[in-house]
Design an enzyme around this catalytic site. Structure first.
Site, mmCIF file in Angstrom:
data_model
loop_
_atom_site.group_PDB
_atom_site.id
_atom_site.type_symbol
_atom_site.label_atom_id
_atom_site.label_comp_id
_atom_site.label_asym_id
_atom_site.label_seq_id
_atom_site.Cartn_x
_atom_site.Cartn_y
_atom_site.Cartn_z
ATOM 1 N N GLU A 53 148.446 13.378 -34.264
ATOM 2 C CA GLU A 53 149.620 13.021 -33.739
ATOM 3 C C GLU A 53 150.152 13.478 -32.350
ATOM 4 O OE1 GLU A 53 149.961 14.423 -38.279
ATOM 5 O OE2 GLU A 53 148.711 14.737 -36.435
ATOM 6 N N THR A 202 110.051 24.218 -48.918
ATOM 7 C CA THR A 202 110.404 23.331 -47.847
ATOM 8 C C THR A 202 110.277 24.149 -46.674
ATOM 9 O OG1 THR A 202 111.832 21.711 -49.269
ATOM 10 C CG2 THR A 202 112.072 21.818 -46.725
ATOM 11 N N LEU A 210 115.846 21.627 -38.723
ATOM 12 C CA LEU A 210 117.249 21.249 -39.304
ATOM 13 C C LEU A 210 118.371 21.364 -38.425
ATOM 14 C CD1 LEU A 210 116.942 23.489 -42.731
ATOM 15 C CD2 LEU A 210 116.279 21.044 -42.268
ATOM 16 N N ARG A 213 118.450 17.208 -33.191
ATOM 17 C CA ARG A 213 117.813 16.984 -31.579
ATOM 18 C C ARG A 213 117.631 15.224 -31.285
ATOM 19 N NH1 ARG A 213 114.463 18.809 -35.404
ATOM 20 N NH2 ARG A 213 112.730 17.536 -36.009
ATOM 21 N N GLU A 291 118.659 18.918 -48.167
ATOM 22 C CA GLU A 291 117.683 18.142 -47.982
ATOM 23 C C GLU A 291 116.506 18.389 -48.784
ATOM 24 O OE1 GLU A 291 116.787 17.102 -44.055
ATOM 25 O OE2 GLU A 291 118.713 16.446 -43.283
ATOM 26 N N GLY A 293 113.620 21.040 -51.225
ATOM 27 C CA GLY A 293 112.995 20.159 -51.860
ATOM 28 C C GLY A 293 113.266 19.603 -53.305
ATOM 29 N N LEU A 297 116.961 19.932 -55.189
ATOM 30 C CA LEU A 297 117.966 18.824 -55.449
ATOM 31 C C LEU A 297 118.204 18.643 -56.850
ATOM 32 C CD1 LEU A 297 115.996 16.562 -52.760
ATOM 33 C CD2 LEU A 297 118.245 17.073 -52.555
ATOM 34 N N SER A 299 118.211 20.608 -59.023
ATOM 35 C CA SER A 299 118.973 21.491 -59.747
ATOM 36 C C SER A 299 120.426 21.548 -59.476
ATOM 37 C CB SER A 299 118.621 22.946 -59.153
ATOM 38 O OG SER A 299 118.855 23.186 -57.991
#
Length: 352
Positions: A53, A202, A210, A213, A291, A293, A297, A299
């Site tokens: 604002e 991973t 991670l 770039r 991301e 592994g 994911l 879990s």
């Protein structure tokens, strides 16, 4: 589209510009309209700077027009002193007669108070224009406020035949299933979320950085699940270039001191995902991209602790390897990126 919705949609577009830099504040968008013409725009500055604002008011060249204008904003203006003065007071001070708000702020310091202050000063206030869309824009902020956990995005790439990795590979680096455009998009997503999480397998198999770039923006806080601290100390994740949080079962006296690396001890035998979410919420981490592994994911999927999933399906087959995670949702939106299909999933149980 109605006139009010048109201007609120522009507010949402502006708010998107502050994603990744405004936190822990929500990235709000604001426009000021005089006689059906936008005369001012703004979105939330980086933390500590002016809110949307104030930036919108500041962008108006002829300040006298404010007394005949309508201010549109995606989120209820704040009414308390923080790093900056209350936005509600700035609106009142410039005698803007009408305010249109997308959605209420659920934060205890604001909820309803901003609107009350505006109304008590004699302003006309309208609430709920494109409310659903505005809540979606502020999903990270609302999740940490209302659910006391980060907003969680799952991301992976799988082959046409349903694998996320081959059975074996020669070098410790990622095996790309999608394409270069998809890679750039993922780096954009990383810049929008506050943290990014991977597991030990991973970290060891891919040695990922991670970072962002391939995109302009801030690198996310890196989060590593490493129960026994198996990740090599010379890995990219432990290079000290970005703040890194390591969740482990190892006792504190056995932690290895490294620059920019923080250890958090948890019990991996029960409610691991919930413990992680609660710990990150205490540290005011509002959003997290997971991301991989596959085990990590799955879990979070099985624990019901996820909000969105973004799945690339590449134009390749492995025939055998590591199977992709399984979602218990069917609501998707599909996009085609060259030879790669991108599917978006939303967890129906994560409605704000």
């Amino acid at each position: 589209m109605k006139q009010e919705e048109f201007y609120m949609q522009r507010c949402i577009e502006l708010a998107q510009k502050g994603i990744g830099s405004a936190r822990p504040n929500p990235s709000v968008g604001c426009v000021i309209v005089h006689e059906n013409k936008i005369i001012g725009e703004g979105y939330t500055s980086a933390y500590g700077g002016p809110h949307a604002e104030v930036n919108a008011i500041g962008s108006v060249w002829e300040k006298q027009l404010l007394e005949e204008s309508t201010l549109y904003v995606t989120l209820e203006p704040c009414a308390h002193f923080g790093k900056t003065p209350p936005c509600a007071d700035a609106i009142i001070a410039h005698k803007i007669p009408k305010v249109v708000i997308g959605c209420l702020d659920t934060h205890s310091l604001v909820s309803g108070k901003g609107i009350a202050r505006l109304k008590n000063a004699g302003l006309t206030v309208t609430v709920g224009v494109l409310e659903h869309e505005c809540k979606e824009q502020h999903k990270r902020f609302f999740t940490i406020q209302n659910k006391k956990r980060p907003f969680i995005v799952l991301k992976w790439a799988e082959t046409r035949d349903g694998f996320v990795a081959p059975q074996t590979k020669e070098k410790n680096r990622p095996v790309w299933i999608s394409n270069e455009v998809s890679k750039q998009l993922v780096h954009k997503w990383r810049s929008e979320e506050q943290a990014i999480l991977v597991g030990t397998n991973t970290a060891i198999a891919d040695n990922p950085k991670l970072d962002v770039r391939s995109w302009k923006g801030n690198n996310p806080i890196r989060i590593l699940l490493d129960r026994t601290l198996r990740t090599p100390l010379d890995s990219n994740l432990l290079d000290g270039s970005v703040q890194t949080i390591v969740f482990t079962a190892v006792k504190k006296e056995n932690f290895i001191s490294k620059k920019n690396v923080i250890y958090r001890q948890i019990d991996f035998s029960k409610n691991r995902e919930l413990q992680i979410c609660k710990t990150l919420a205490k540290e005011n981490i509002q959003s997290m991209l997971i991301e991989g592994g596959r085990e990590v994911l799955q879990s979070f999927i099985d624990a019901g602790l996820w909000d969105e999933a973004r799945v690339f399906i590449g134009d390749v087959d492995f025939e055998k390897g590591v199977l992709a995670p399984k979602l218990h949702e069917i609501k998707t939106t599909d996009f085609k990126i060259k030879n790669t299909l991108l599917k978006f999933y939303k967890n129906s149980n994560s409605v704000l």
